[in-house]
Structures are given as C-alpha cells and as structure tokens.
Design an enzyme around this catalytic site. Structure first.
Site, PDB file in Angstrom:
ATOM      1  N   HIS A 226       0.800  -1.234   0.000  1.00  0.00           N
ATOM      2  CA  HIS A 226       0.000   0.000   0.000  1.00  0.00           C
ATOM      3  C   HIS A 226       0.833   1.284   0.000  1.00  0.00           C
ATOM      4  O   HIS A 226       0.674   2.137   0.886  1.00  0.00           O
ATOM      5  CB  HIS A 226      -0.998   0.000   1.149  1.00  0.00           C
ATOM      6  CG  HIS A 226      -0.469  -0.410   2.492  1.00  0.00           C
ATOM      7  ND1 HIS A 226       0.663   0.119   3.072  1.00  0.00           N
ATOM      8  CD2 HIS A 226      -0.949  -1.302   3.389  1.00  0.00           C
ATOM      9  CE1 HIS A 226       0.859  -0.415   4.246  1.00  0.00           C
ATOM     10  NE2 HIS A 226      -0.100  -1.299   4.463  1.00  0.00           N
ATOM     11  N   ASP A 294      -5.967  -3.808   0.241  1.00  0.00           N
ATOM     12  CA  ASP A 294      -5.880  -3.637   1.693  1.00  0.00           C
ATOM     13  C   ASP A 294      -7.293  -3.600   2.279  1.00  0.00           C
ATOM     14  O   ASP A 294      -7.603  -2.787   3.154  1.00  0.00           O
ATOM     15  CB  ASP A 294      -5.107  -2.368   2.054  1.00  0.00           C
ATOM     16  CG  ASP A 294      -4.694  -2.334   3.532  1.00  0.00           C
ATOM     17  OD1 ASP A 294      -4.849  -3.367   4.220  1.00  0.00           O
ATOM     18  OD2 ASP A 294      -4.235  -1.272   3.990  1.00  0.00           O
TER      19      ASP A 294
END
Length: 433
Positions: A226, A294
């Site tokens: 991320h 995520d």
C-alpha cells in the site's frame, strides 16, 4: 467442457476459450475452436483473468462481526477477484503453526482461492510457519508503532533473511513511526486531516528506503505494501523492490475528508490531491506493479468516532476492479494495463505461475464484463459484511460472471455452487511452482 465464445481479450483479440471444467484449466484459446458441450456467448463482452488481490484482511479468526471468510470471499467474487491473500493481524495472529492452522480451517469457507501470509512479532515461530503452505511473509510492520505487530529493524532483518532462505516474498508495511508528527495529535477529533498530518509522507519514504536496503543486502524479494506517496513508490523502484497501490490512494485524497470523515481513516493515510494524481500517473505508466485493496472492513459503529479513536481501514475488495475498468472505459487506462496490474503482475511477483493470464494450460480463473455497463457504487449493493464503501456514488464496471478453477461462482448477482461441493481452495502446488 465449457466454451466461452466470441470473447474479447484485454489486447483486443476476439477468441473462443475452451475450459476443462473437471481440471479447472483453460484447454484452448483461439478463433477456430471446435465447440462441444455447454457454451456462453460473450459477444461484445470483455474476458479477463480474475483479479489476484494480494492484500486483504478477512478478519477471521477474531473479528467475525467485521467480516468472515464467507462474506469477504463473496464480496471478492462479485468484484471479479478470484484469488485473495490474507494478512496475519488476526486474533490469534498468524505467527506460528497453531495460528496458521486455525485460519486455514476458517478459510475453507472461501468462495475464491486464497493464500495465507505469515506474520512477524517477537513471538513468531518461523520453523512452524514455513512448515505450512505459506504464500509469503508479511505484511511485516517495519517500525510502525501504532499497531500491535510493529517490529524493530533487527527482527525485520532476521525475518527477511529467513524468508529469503525459504524462497518467499516479504511484504512490508513501511512507515517509520519516529517520523510521525506528534504535534498533530493535539488537534481535535473532528479535524480529520490530522490523521494525514500525523502519519507523514516522509515516514513512508524513509521506511521504504530502509526496507529496500535491507532486502538488497539479503538478496531478498521485498514487496512494499500500500504505497501512498510518489516518494515511496520511487524509493521502492530505485531499489530492487516491487510495490502495490490501493484503490483509495489513487481515487481518494485529503480533499475527501469533508465527506468521508473518520470513514476515510486508514494506514497509510490519504494524501494530498497532488500526490494522488502523481500516484495515478505512476500506475498508468507502468511504474507501480499492481493494485491490491488492503480490504480492511470495520462496522459503521466502530468507524463513527473521533479521528483519534476510530479504527483504521476501509473495505475495497469488491470495488477495485470495477473502478479500474471504469478508468479504462474512459480511456484513462488501457485494458491491458488493467489486466497486468490486477492479475498478470501479482501472479508473477508471488510465483502463482498458473494464474493471471487467459492462456492454454493455466487455471480457468476468469471474469466476464460488459465494458460499457457502468453503474453507481452503493454500499447497500455490496456484499462485504460491513455494508459501506468509501467510494459511494462513484462509477464502476462490475462483472457479470466470475469463474474460479473453471467453476462459475458468481453469475448476474447469484452465487452458484460448484459441482464438487467446494468453492475456492488454498493456493498450493497446483497453481505455483
């Protein structure tokens, strides 16, 4: 046998795809295939390899009120995701054999294929973990002091070296807590941008640089999770590391806090609009390797708190591919680029050699979409247990059909049981070297 006829691939070719449903494999791809058995007319439709989401939190064991393997995987299938990789920060965490086995048992409820990552804490047991069919190590929290799985550099180095010995990728959550802005914590709980001010962009870039440096010293396969800043991406690519970006970091920015409030709190946080635009540019031009969601759902009640009390994380497994397909529909991305960042590249980075492409001999993990059928994203229409989305009101192109290992698991809003009574399965020797 099942034949998908007249399908258009990401590269524009119109082909027939024959599927050996008993083996779960693609038996042939071409324009002159002989049809036998059942068929699906895909004229005018786009056929893609199913998305491989290498970063989800399906919350079991420990937090089934937020998500379960059943609800999370249904949400994945409805969004065109055919393989997920679950991260270790559950309860108990996946840091030893017992933790892995408990999660693997719960994951049998999955509608899509799954991999399980092992975590690293002071109490981790690498011998037990690597004795299991571990996909990768991580998300390893390098110097992130805000979570209960943050570790210091010495333990991180040990984990990287051990993963390298076991030929496993190390996925890193890279934020240096020493560079967080403590003054921001004095701002009130309704000052939502304070979260972004606290977890600085500099903290990400510094931790990425250190993770890459340690990875290079160990000759390790380091993957940065991320990334939220162009500086973080550039630091990863300047070294020998791959990286992912989430949908929320390429479609949302600090300018969205007024609408999202604490529902926009995540780690790393939302960044400036300029940084968001720079991240999308790096995604489009091939710098960023992949998109991973995520997916980290919480209930509405949990998120409805001050910025310093609300939990971090947003759902995203069902909306990632639809959002990217909408960008392709608007000519902001090519369909080939969407294919690569959602399927081909994740398969390559994580060694899933029989996934990620529409090719003869590979797993029949496929998604069929009408590329012109965009619709508004609404949380009430999605299948995650949390029932909300940070992308409310945006446009997405959703799959009509999702197939896992040659079995249709999602079709026009309905979930179909596959012939052998099972749904998805673990990512094992049948799909990776």
């Amino acid at each position: 046998m099942l034949t998908i006829r007249n399908a258009t691939l990401a590269d524009g070719r119109e082909v027939d795809v024959r599927i050996d449903t008993s083996a779960g494999r693609i038996a042939g791809v071409g324009s002159t295939l002989t049809h036998s058995g059942e068929s699906i007319d895909a004229a005018g439709k786009l056929l893609l390899p199913g998305m491989i989401d290498t970063h989800v939190h399906f919350r079991q064991p420990g937090f089934p009120h937020k998500e379960t393997w059943e609800t999370g995987s249904k949400s994945a299938a409805a969004g065109g995701v055919t393989t997920v990789v679950d991260q270790p920060n559950t309860d108990p965490p996946t840091v030893d054999g017992e933790g892995f086995d408990r999660k693997a048992e719960l994951a049998e409820e999955s509608y899509v294929d799954y991999g399980i990552n092992g975590g690293v804490t002071e109490d981790w047991d690498p011998d037990e973990l690597f004795d299991r069919p571990l996909l990768a190590l991580g998300e390893v929290f390098l110097a992130d002091s805000t979570g209960d799985m943050g570790i210091e550099e010495d333990l991180f180095r040990e984990a990287v070296e051990r993963a390298t010995d076991e030929y496993r990728v190390v996925t890193v959550h890279a934020e240096d807590a020493d560079l967080f802005d403590e003054e921001a914590t004095e701002r009130p709980g309704d000052d939502y941008e304070a979260w972004s001010a606290y977890r600085t962009a500099e903290a990400e870039a510094a931790a990425v640089e250190r993770a890459v440096e340690i990875g290079e010293e160990a000759d390790a396969n380091v993957h940065i999770a991320h990334t939220s800043t162009p500086e973080g991406v550039d630091a990863a690519k300047d070294g020998d590391a791959t990286c992912e970006v989430t949908p929320h970091h390429i479609f949302l920015s600090r300018e969205d806090y007024d609408e999202l409030g604490t529902f926009g709190r995540m780690n790393p946080p939302l960044r400036s609009e300029d940084r968001r635009e720079a991240m999308f540019e790096r995604l489009a031009d091939g710098t960023i390797d992949m998109v991973a969601t995520d997916h980290a759902p919480h209930t509405r009640e949990e998120k409805d708190a001050g910025i310093w009390d609300a939990p971090s994380g947003v759902p995203g497994v069902e909306t990632a591919l639809p959002l990217l397909l909408e960008e392709a529909r608007k000519d902001n991305l090519s369909y080939e680029r969407v294919r690569d960042i959602t399927a081909a590249n994740p398969a390559d980075v994580f060694g899933l050699t029989r996934k990620g492409k529409v090719e003869q001999g590979l797993m029949a993990d496929l998604v069929l979409v009408d590329p012109d059928d965009a619709r508004e994203i609404r949380g009430e229409d999605l299948h995650s247990k949390c029932g909300w989305t940070p992308f409310e009101g945006m446009q997405g192109v959703f799959p009509e059909l999702t197939m896992v290992r040659g079995n249709v698991v999602y079709d026009a809003g309905e979930y179909d049981e596959v012939t052998d009574g099972e749904f998805g399965g673990p990512v094992g020797e049948n799909v990776r070297e």
